[in-house]
Design an enzyme around this catalytic site. Sequence first.
Site, mmCIF file in Angstrom:
data_model
loop_
_atom_site.group_PDB
_atom_site.id
_atom_site.type_symbol
_atom_site.label_atom_id
_atom_site.label_comp_id
_atom_site.label_asym_id
_atom_site.label_seq_id
_atom_site.Cartn_x
_atom_site.Cartn_y
_atom_site.Cartn_z
ATOM 1 N N CYS A 166 0.795 -1.225 0.000
ATOM 2 C CA CYS A 166 0.000 0.000 0.000
ATOM 3 C C CYS A 166 0.829 1.278 0.000
ATOM 4 O O CYS A 166 0.261 2.372 -0.014
ATOM 5 C CB CYS A 166 -0.943 -0.016 1.192
ATOM 6 N N HIS A 299 -3.337 8.453 5.450
ATOM 7 C CA HIS A 299 -3.478 7.099 4.901
ATOM 8 C C HIS A 299 -4.947 6.691 5.102
ATOM 9 O O HIS A 299 -5.573 6.203 4.188
ATOM 10 C CB HIS A 299 -2.501 6.148 5.598
ATOM 11 N N GLU A 310 -2.785 6.123 13.236
ATOM 12 C CA GLU A 310 -2.368 7.296 12.471
ATOM 13 C C GLU A 310 -2.664 8.580 13.238
ATOM 14 O O GLU A 310 -1.845 9.506 13.263
ATOM 15 C CB GLU A 310 -3.060 7.308 11.098
ATOM 16 N N PHE A 395 1.390 -3.097 4.470
ATOM 17 C CA PHE A 395 1.788 -4.436 4.933
ATOM 18 C C PHE A 395 3.313 -4.500 4.942
ATOM 19 O O PHE A 395 3.977 -3.889 4.120
ATOM 20 C CB PHE A 395 1.298 -5.502 3.949
#
Lengths: 414, 403
Positions: A166, A299, A310, A395
């Site tokens: 990602c 994100h 986050e 990941f």
Amino acid sequence: MKSDRVVVTGRGTVNAIAKNVEEFSTALKAGICGIGPVTLFDTTDYRTHTGAQVRDFDPRQHIPKNYALKRMSRSDCMAMAATLEALSEAGLTPFPGELTADTGVVIGGGAGGMLECEPVFAAYLETGADRLPGTPFAAFSCASSADHIATHLKLMGPKTTFMTACSSGATAIGYAADLIRQKAAQVVICGGTEPLSRITYSAFNALQAVDPDYCKPFDRDRQGLTLGEGAGILILESLGHALKRRAKIFGEVLGCGISCDANHMTAPDPDAAGAVSAMTAALNDAGISPEEVDYINAHGTATPANDRMEARGIKTVFGSRALRIPVSSTKSMIGHTLGAAGAIEAVACMLAIEHCFIPPTIHHEAPDEACNLDLVPGVARKATVDRVLSNSFAFGGNNTALVFGRFSEDGGAR
Amino acid sequence: MGLVTPLGIGRKAFASNLFSGVGGIRPIEGFDTTPFKSHLAGEVRHFSPMDFISARTLRRMDRLSQMVTASACMALDDAGIDPDGSKRNRIGIAMGTAFGATDVATQFAGTLFTEGPRRVNPILVPNTVMNAPAGHAAIELGLRGINTTVNHREASAETAIAYAANQIRQGRADVLLAGGGDILSPFFFTVLERFKALSPQDCSKEAARPFDRRRNGPVAGEGTGLLCLESLESARSRGATIYCEIVGWGLSGAPAPTNDWPDDPAGPMLAMQKAMAMAGVRPADIDTVSAAASGGIKSDRLEARALELIFNGDRQPAVTAIKGALGEAFASGGMRAAAMALSIHDDIVPPTLGLTSPILSLGVVNSALRKMKVTYGLVNACASGGTFATLIFGKMVPPESIF
């Protein structure tokens, strides 16, 4: 002021809410939702059925007839469409022959040609290897997008592909800027591309990381992400080269920070140490302080763990100012486009700078105390945006943060 | 350096076999090759991951991740670096892989397409992504610095090394483990075999014959290699053994048919020229070249032409192509860069196995190793689809001899 500045002279995108940059700008301002039923493949047996699919995408409307589509995947076609749009905006159409040796391509990949290879693999499982059709495998590797772009434009500059799940798209943009600073290229076509595919869809379903309806970033009732697809491309150029050819400059790549959680393969580190380290490294690389950031493109996947982590990371980096900086997740509109996410979000950041607005976080209704940031819920906001931080976490604990800025000749001192 | 290769596990075993001309290509043991025309490969054997990896993390890892993590452990150990608390934010990994964990991907997809999406195993999911090996290695060793994965075919590992060297020059990391690797798996081998990517592409005998007139396609290989890169000041301050210095790199592309090779040697020439320009050396300064040649019919011809056009002066390098010993391991650049680092450190060039009748007019080291002074060595990567990377390594001059 840096002597080796890297500027953005072109942008292109294909995603669930837009097939070009102008549509994207309009849709971001209007807070359009691109999430709906997935029709690319049958989702009957899956836990969820929604996605941010690019609808009615006809590659031939974007890619000229003299380039064969036969060996290109959906992912390759979206990347090529976004590239051709970005080059056109940069005034590099037709591509100047004298630039081919000095132009590179750096793409962030994801599933690549998986969508096209899936039926072939299913057939292999049923009937064995004797009649494997070759064409789908030609585009299997996610490296094929960069190869098609370079071949179509006859480029000879550096070419590579990053695959950090990602954060691929953001990592690609960071490295593209490095190539220009190293003087390995004058112009770099960079970004990311990602198709929806059964494999990816079933993987995120198996992890129970997907919201059955639509993702609700930073919302108290968020249940997970919505997968999306698309491509985002930026044309990066050395400032000297852009000025020399009098190109329109949309903004500047100021910095990139990369770190690793080294904690867990899929779950974010609840302490946010890796995210903090990436954001801090990006701000340091840009040579700006947290006070100078006007907008954070989060994100913001809408998984319970990511958003909590986050928000915590942003509070650590920005201290008391964290609650006053607008933070939004454009994934609420275009879904999580994985390998393309950092790149499409970079295009959104460039539009925010150019058109002076903060894209909204849609579907954000119930505040979560753990995420009590200024999340720009529902509707876009008018604001001068000079400095943007964009986060991508992946990941493998692969975190990438990018800093973009409004362009001014003096380096943006204010 | 850390290595898990068909020539052995670790630097000593790798070097001993490579330089004495013992090849790693043998009949495949990992899976049944009866239905295929190709039966040989450079397979990794006798790899025991428990020697390197804690039981806690090992059970979550796929085979490529195990090989990469073991390589990372060996590289740090070889360098004498203990990644303890204070340093680990500045230590990272730049990994290259062309295909990733193809074994896990096919296992996952196998369940999906035979039993349906509700039966797939979520434990497999993290290992289907290309960046899983670098992620696992970072978790095992606690490395929180820059971590990234390049995924661009046969040039993946060389590009990752160039990426890492630049990050260290920019001061963004103190130590980066850089290189890469790929593994063989039954479905992946099936695809390569069915699309005639492997030897024998004609009716003659199956073998890896880099730069040979009788070459008939590459033999598949696997393996991982990581180099420990750090700034010169950092290495000197801790009194580390320095194998060599990374003095230059060059990346280039060329228009090419999909998954195929360009005819024009301009692409690989440009990568070599850029690397030499960064290193500040001329073709005559290059003592040895580690060619990308694998026995591929078009790719070897392309690289041979490019080398002949670059090295057309009186002083020519000794060329070697160690894919004759390793097979085509795709992201092979970590292993090949390690071999070059040893060549420079020990002043020996490994032989090219499988070569008797060269297509290359330059001198190729074949049959036995050559003892010669190696000050500058060049490592080439050529990837299908038209992507090229060149690394140049140089001998480290001891600090006292500068004066």
